[in-house]
Design a protein around this motif. Structure first.
Motif, PDB file in Angstrom:
ATOM      1  N   LEU A 265       0.602  -1.361   0.071  1.00  0.00           N
ATOM      2  CA  LEU A 265      -0.006  -0.011  -0.117  1.00  0.00           C
ATOM      3  C   LEU A 265       0.933   1.273  -0.082  1.00  0.00           C
ATOM      4  O   LEU A 265       0.459   2.299  -0.582  1.00  0.00           O
ATOM      5  CB  LEU A 265      -0.920   0.089   0.964  1.00  0.00           C
ATOM      6  CG  LEU A 265      -2.182  -0.762   1.371  1.00  0.00           C
ATOM      7  CD1 LEU A 265      -2.929  -0.849   2.438  1.00  0.00           C
ATOM      8  CD2 LEU A 265      -3.161  -0.210  -0.013  1.00  0.00           C
ATOM      9  N   ARG A 266       1.905   1.307   0.731  1.00  0.00           N
ATOM     10  CA  ARG A 266       2.940   2.362   0.753  1.00  0.00           C
ATOM     11  C   ARG A 266       3.543   2.855  -0.534  1.00  0.00           C
ATOM     12  O   ARG A 266       3.788   4.003  -0.869  1.00  0.00           O
ATOM     13  CB  ARG A 266       4.044   2.108   1.807  1.00  0.00           C
ATOM     14  CG  ARG A 266       3.414   2.015   3.244  1.00  0.00           C
ATOM     15  CD  ARG A 266       4.466   1.966   4.210  1.00  0.00           C
ATOM     16  NE  ARG A 266       5.178   0.943   4.252  1.00  0.00           N
ATOM     17  CZ  ARG A 266       5.018  -0.027   5.239  1.00  0.00           C
ATOM     18  NH1 ARG A 266       3.774  -0.123   5.721  1.00  0.00           N
ATOM     19  NH2 ARG A 266       5.879  -1.219   5.181  1.00  0.00           N
ATOM     20  N   ASN A 267       3.429   1.819  -1.607  1.00  0.00           N
ATOM     21  CA  ASN A 267       4.123   2.110  -2.713  1.00  0.00           C
ATOM     22  C   ASN A 267       3.052   3.191  -3.504  1.00  0.00           C
ATOM     23  O   ASN A 267       3.443   4.069  -4.380  1.00  0.00           O
ATOM     24  CB  ASN A 267       4.005   1.019  -3.701  1.00  0.00           C
ATOM     25  CG  ASN A 267       4.894  -0.155  -3.279  1.00  0.00           C
ATOM     26  OD1 ASN A 267       5.989   0.220  -2.493  1.00  0.00           O
ATOM     27  ND2 ASN A 267       4.564  -1.348  -3.494  1.00  0.00           N
ATOM     28  N   TYR A 268       1.529   3.282  -3.053  1.00  0.00           N
ATOM     29  CA  TYR A 268       0.680   4.025  -3.915  1.00  0.00           C
ATOM     30  C   TYR A 268       0.109   5.254  -2.908  1.00  0.00           C
ATOM     31  O   TYR A 268      -0.780   5.872  -3.394  1.00  0.00           O
ATOM     32  CB  TYR A 268      -0.328   3.221  -4.258  1.00  0.00           C
ATOM     33  CG  TYR A 268       0.227   1.894  -5.244  1.00  0.00           C
ATOM     34  CD1 TYR A 268       0.410   2.081  -6.450  1.00  0.00           C
ATOM     35  CD2 TYR A 268       0.398   0.727  -4.607  1.00  0.00           C
ATOM     36  CE1 TYR A 268       0.916   1.140  -6.955  1.00  0.00           C
ATOM     37  CE2 TYR A 268       0.918  -0.330  -5.018  1.00  0.00           C
ATOM     38  CZ  TYR A 268       1.156  -0.324  -6.670  1.00  0.00           C
ATOM     39  OH  TYR A 268       1.645  -1.230  -7.326  1.00  0.00           O
ATOM     40  N   LEU A 269       0.776   5.509  -1.883  1.00  0.00           N
ATOM     41  CA  LEU A 269       0.625   6.539  -1.004  1.00  0.00           C
ATOM     42  C   LEU A 269       1.581   7.861  -0.788  1.00  0.00           C
ATOM     43  O   LEU A 269       2.664   7.113  -0.723  1.00  0.00           O
ATOM     44  CB  LEU A 269       0.252   5.927   0.430  1.00  0.00           C
ATOM     45  CG  LEU A 269      -1.259   5.114   0.219  1.00  0.00           C
ATOM     46  CD1 LEU A 269      -1.337   4.556   1.777  1.00  0.00           C
ATOM     47  CD2 LEU A 269      -2.318   5.992  -0.014  1.00  0.00           C
ATOM     48  N   ARG A 270       1.214   8.905  -0.918  1.00  0.00           N
ATOM     49  CA  ARG A 270       2.353   9.892  -0.335  1.00  0.00           C
ATOM     50  C   ARG A 270       1.434  10.701   1.013  1.00  0.00           C
ATOM     51  O   ARG A 270       0.568  10.531   1.154  1.00  0.00           O
ATOM     52  CB  ARG A 270       2.445  11.125  -1.366  1.00  0.00           C
ATOM     53  CG  ARG A 270       1.308  11.698  -1.690  1.00  0.00           C
ATOM     54  CD  ARG A 270       1.218  12.305  -2.995  1.00  0.00           C
ATOM     55  NE  ARG A 270       0.193  13.244  -3.338  1.00  0.00           N
ATOM     56  CZ  ARG A 270      -0.081  13.859  -4.681  1.00  0.00           C
ATOM     57  NH1 ARG A 270       0.839  13.659  -5.496  1.00  0.00           N
ATOM     58  NH2 ARG A 270      -1.197  14.484  -4.688  1.00  0.00           N
ATOM     59  N   VAL A 271       2.592  11.025   1.658  1.00  0.00           N
ATOM     60  CA  VAL A 271       1.973  11.766   3.245  1.00  0.00           C
ATOM     61  C   VAL A 271       2.123  13.118   3.092  1.00  0.00           C
ATOM     62  O   VAL A 271       3.111  13.860   2.597  1.00  0.00           O
ATOM     63  CB  VAL A 271       3.041  11.012   4.292  1.00  0.00           C
ATOM     64  CG1 VAL A 271       2.562  11.558   5.728  1.00  0.00           C
ATOM     65  CG2 VAL A 271       3.140   9.704   4.292  1.00  0.00           C
ATOM     66  N   LYS A 272       0.880  13.694   3.357  1.00  0.00           N
ATOM     67  CA  LYS A 272       0.728  15.193   3.525  1.00  0.00           C
ATOM     68  C   LYS A 272       0.835  15.543   5.054  1.00  0.00           C
ATOM     69  O   LYS A 272       0.074  14.896   5.628  1.00  0.00           O
ATOM     70  CB  LYS A 272      -0.110  15.683   2.793  1.00  0.00           C
ATOM     71  CG  LYS A 272      -0.494  17.172   2.886  1.00  0.00           C
ATOM     72  CD  LYS A 272      -1.797  17.637   2.338  1.00  0.00           C
ATOM     73  CE  LYS A 272      -1.599  17.690   0.839  1.00  0.00           C
ATOM     74  NZ  LYS A 272      -2.693  18.225  -0.159  1.00  0.00           N
ATOM     75  N   SER A 273       1.692  16.317   5.581  1.00  0.00           N
ATOM     76  CA  SER A 273       1.760  16.730   6.971  1.00  0.00           C
ATOM     77  C   SER A 273       1.166  17.857   6.885  1.00  0.00           C
ATOM     78  O   SER A 273       1.351  19.181   6.293  1.00  0.00           O
ATOM     79  CB  SER A 273       3.140  16.803   7.638  1.00  0.00           C
ATOM     80  OG  SER A 273       3.777  15.478   7.403  1.00  0.00           O
ATOM     81  N   VAL A 274       0.291  18.216   7.952  1.00  0.00           N
ATOM     82  CA  VAL A 274      -0.482  19.539   8.295  1.00  0.00           C
ATOM     83  C   VAL A 274       0.013  19.974   9.745  1.00  0.00           C
ATOM     84  O   VAL A 274       0.013  19.148  10.756  1.00  0.00           O
ATOM     85  CB  VAL A 274      -1.881  19.652   8.291  1.00  0.00           C
ATOM     86  CG1 VAL A 274      -2.589  20.643   8.563  1.00  0.00           C
ATOM     87  CG2 VAL A 274      -2.121  18.919   7.005  1.00  0.00           C
ATOM     88  N   ALA A 275       0.503  21.363   9.935  1.00  0.00           N
ATOM     89  CA  ALA A 275       0.784  21.884  11.351  1.00  0.00           C
ATOM     90  C   ALA A 275       0.005  23.141  11.507  1.00  0.00           C
ATOM     91  O   ALA A 275       0.233  24.086  10.530  1.00  0.00           O
ATOM     92  CB  ALA A 275       2.144  22.006  11.570  1.00  0.00           C
ATOM     93  N   ALA A 276      -0.867  23.345  12.626  1.00  0.00           N
ATOM     94  CA  ALA A 276      -1.426  24.457  12.581  1.00  0.00           C
ATOM     95  C   ALA A 276      -1.428  25.078  14.132  1.00  0.00           C
ATOM     96  O   ALA A 276      -1.251  24.338  14.948  1.00  0.00           O
ATOM     97  CB  ALA A 276      -3.038  24.148  12.408  1.00  0.00           C
ATOM     98  N   ARG A 277      -1.322  26.438  14.290  1.00  0.00           N
ATOM     99  CA  ARG A 277      -1.275  26.957  15.511  1.00  0.00           C
ATOM    100  C   ARG A 277      -2.825  27.195  16.098  1.00  0.00           C
ATOM    101  O   ARG A 277      -3.609  27.727  15.085  1.00  0.00           O
ATOM    102  CB  ARG A 277      -0.569  28.167  15.385  1.00  0.00           C
ATOM    103  CG  ARG A 277      -0.570  29.120  16.691  1.00  0.00           C
ATOM    104  CD  ARG A 277       0.262  30.243  16.959  1.00  0.00           C
ATOM    105  NE  ARG A 277       0.175  30.746  18.191  1.00  0.00           N
ATOM    106  CZ  ARG A 277       1.094  30.366  19.320  1.00  0.00           C
ATOM    107  NH1 ARG A 277       2.058  29.474  18.962  1.00  0.00           N
ATOM    108  NH2 ARG A 277       0.939  31.206  20.367  1.00  0.00           N
ATOM    109  N   ILE A 278      -3.168  26.750  16.953  1.00  0.00           N
ATOM    110  CA  ILE A 278      -4.654  26.732  17.558  1.00  0.00           C
ATOM    111  C   ILE A 278      -4.708  27.551  18.717  1.00  0.00           C
ATOM    112  O   ILE A 278      -6.077  27.563  19.042  1.00  0.00           O
ATOM    113  CB  ILE A 278      -5.292  25.276  17.441  1.00  0.00           C
ATOM    114  CG1 ILE A 278      -4.468  24.630  18.591  1.00  0.00           C
ATOM    115  CG2 ILE A 278      -5.363  24.688  16.200  1.00  0.00           C
ATOM    116  CD1 ILE A 278      -5.276  23.071  18.624  1.00  0.00           C
ATOM    117  N   GLY A 279      -3.576  27.918  19.544  1.00  0.00           N
ATOM    118  CA  GLY A 279      -3.798  28.627  20.638  1.00  0.00           C
ATOM    119  C   GLY A 279      -3.220  30.188  20.720  1.00  0.00           C
ATOM    120  O   GLY A 279      -2.783  30.237  19.676  1.00  0.00           O
TER     121      GLY A 279
END
Length: 495
Positions: free
Chosen positions: A481-495
């Motif tokens: 499965l990992r062959n066909y997936l890419r990872v998007k990371s999200v970082a947000a300030r919420i405080g």
């Protein structure tokens, strides 16, 4: 269909109706742009039995365009819905098992019982990855109370699948199923000698509910259809199974587009038998490891490395079993079927004749042959060379036929050195009653997969792939499965 009746009809009249003859693009049969056709050959009779589309760059462009257009919608489809379609495809494939196996046996030459097993394995792959679609999850990251961090797995996009001739259906399914589960779209190019079951699979997936354009199949030669497919800038990943030289070319083409690749290439896999092993079990394992599919398996156990104390008794058993193998047309369920093509038969014969010229004499076999009943077909005898020096080309080079090379080992350490003595590192097998020795060898042998006391153990759940000249990346299992997936990371300030 009545399998036995249809087999008898084909063997008598050479007729098999309703075979696919066009590409499958955007959910429909599509004629080749050039109007050209190619012949598919019955290896058991060395004669053509069908004509199919000779694809070119224009056909590839149509297929990639269809896959590219379908990608956004398929990528946003709920994983549960993707999984349901794959599960339905598995059900349909099981229902049509005999038809698929008939065509697979005829197109590839392999014995019908092996083709039936391949169809079952392909259905299991669709079922397995259908269930896996719901397991694709992201992660959260511990950034503290004022921030939120998480990842989203996304499909890589359009994927290309270059499918080999030795296992057309099962190799197609093991790559296409995880791609579809991950939300990718597919353009498949089957081998020019075995195109039919891939076309049938694409049409079956459509009947199972797959949206138009999500899975496309283009037939033709490697230079005319395969090369433009892997070079297309819209293709974001290539899964390739085949020879080392072609794999290098595929990787070079993909690199120009910064596309990812998985390569399953050649093998010269060792089967190690220590002196304490169950020799009957080891002999049976050795026979299956090299003579299944007439040795036309990347992971075939083509090198039997046996500890000296067991050599004579084991070799006697192996030769006796090899002599009992029956050569015949694949549809008659033989224990040794034909090679896939006249060209490949020539390559195998050339390597064996070269070994004879170097002074090596086969303990059994060593000649090209024909079906004993018809005098037709591209067959090669079950062949065993004993006590072959570790520097000989029979040890070093992949033959990809029913040719077993026996090497003598003095002890466990010597067996390990011999096992690692080629440029390939795909799989390995070990037969021994010693638990510690088995797992020491499993640890130290350079291979992507090691079988203990049963060659070809495992299934779709177990990751498969090689190291060094055998390629990189893993098919099967969750790793695929990992062959066909890419990872998007999200970082947000919420405080």
């Amino acid at each position: 269909m009545s399998l036995d009746r249809d087999i008898a009809n084909y063997l008598e009249r050479g007729e098999l109706p309703d075979l696919p003859s066009q590409h499958f693009i955007a959910g429909a049969w599509a004629a080749p742009s050039s109007g050209e056709r190619m012949e598919s050959f019955d290896a058991g009779r060395a004669a053509p039995f069908h004509a199919f589309a000779a694809g070119d760059e224009a056909d590839v462009d149509r297929a990639v365009a269809a896959a590219n257009a379908a990608q956004p919608g398929w990528g946003r489809t709920k994983p549960s819905a993707r999984g349901a379609i794959l599960a339905e495809a598995a059900r349909l494939l099981r229902a049509e098992k005999e038809r698929f196996a008939f065509v697979e046996s005829l197109d590839s030459g392999k014995p019908l019982q092996e083709a039936l097993g391949d169809v079952s394995g392909a259905a299991r792959a669709l079922e397995y990855y259908g269930a896996c679609a719901n397991t694709i999850e992201g992660a959260t990251f511990p950034l503290g109370p004022d921030h939120l961090g998480y990842s989203v797995p996304e499909p890589v996009g359009v994927t290309a699948h270059i499918i080999p001739w030795n296992y057309p259906l099962s190799t197609a399914a093991r790559g296409i199923a995880p791609a579809l589960a991950a939300g990718c779209t597919v353009v498949a190019k089957p081998a020019e000698t075995t195109p039919l079951t891939m076309l049938m699979l694409a049409e079956l997936l459509s009947r199972a509910g797959l949206p138009d354009g999500v899975c496309n199949a283009v037939t033709g030669t490697g230079p005319a259809a395969g090369a433009p497919l892997v070079a297309d800038r819209r293709v974001r990943h290539v899964t390739f199974t085949g020879s080392v030289p072609t794999g290098i070319g595929v990787m070079e083409a993909a690199a120009r587009n910064v596309a990812t690749v998985v390569l399953e290439l050649g093998g010269k896999s060792p089967l190690v038998v220590l002196a304490d092993a169950d020799l009957d079990a080891a002999a049976n394992g050795a026979i299956g490891a090299i003579f299944e599919n007439a040795g036309q398996i990347c992971s075939a156990g083509s090198r039997l490395i046996v500890e000296r104390g067991a050599h004579d008794a084991l070799l006697e058993r192996v030769i006796e079993r090899a002599a009992a193998l029956k050569m015949s047309h694949g549809l008659t369920r033989p224990t040794l079927g034909p090679l896939n093509s006249k060209a490949h038969l020539g390559r195998v014969a050339e390597k064996v004749e070269a070994a004879k010229a170097r002074g090596l004499a086969p303990a059994i076999g060593g000649r090209a042959a024909t079906d004993p009943e018809t005098g037709k077909g591209w067959f090669f005898e079950a062949t065993i060379f004993d006590a072959v020096p570790e520097t000989d080309p029979l040890v070093k080079d992949e033959i990809f036929g029913p040719v077993l090379t026996v090497q003598l080992a003095e002890d466990e350490a010597h067996a390990l050195a011999l096992a690692n003595g080629t440029d390939y590192a795909l799989v390995a097998g070990v037969y021994t009653r010693d638990f510690g020795a088995a797992h020491r060898l499993a640890r130290e042998i350079d291979a992507g997969q090691v079988f203990l006391n049963e060659y070809f153990a495992g299934g779709i759940e177990v990751p498969f792939g090689g190291n060094r000249q055998s390629g990189f990346g893993r098919e099967k299992g969750m790793a695929a499965l990992r062959n066909y997936l890419r990872v998007k990371s999200v970082a947000a300030r919420i405080g």
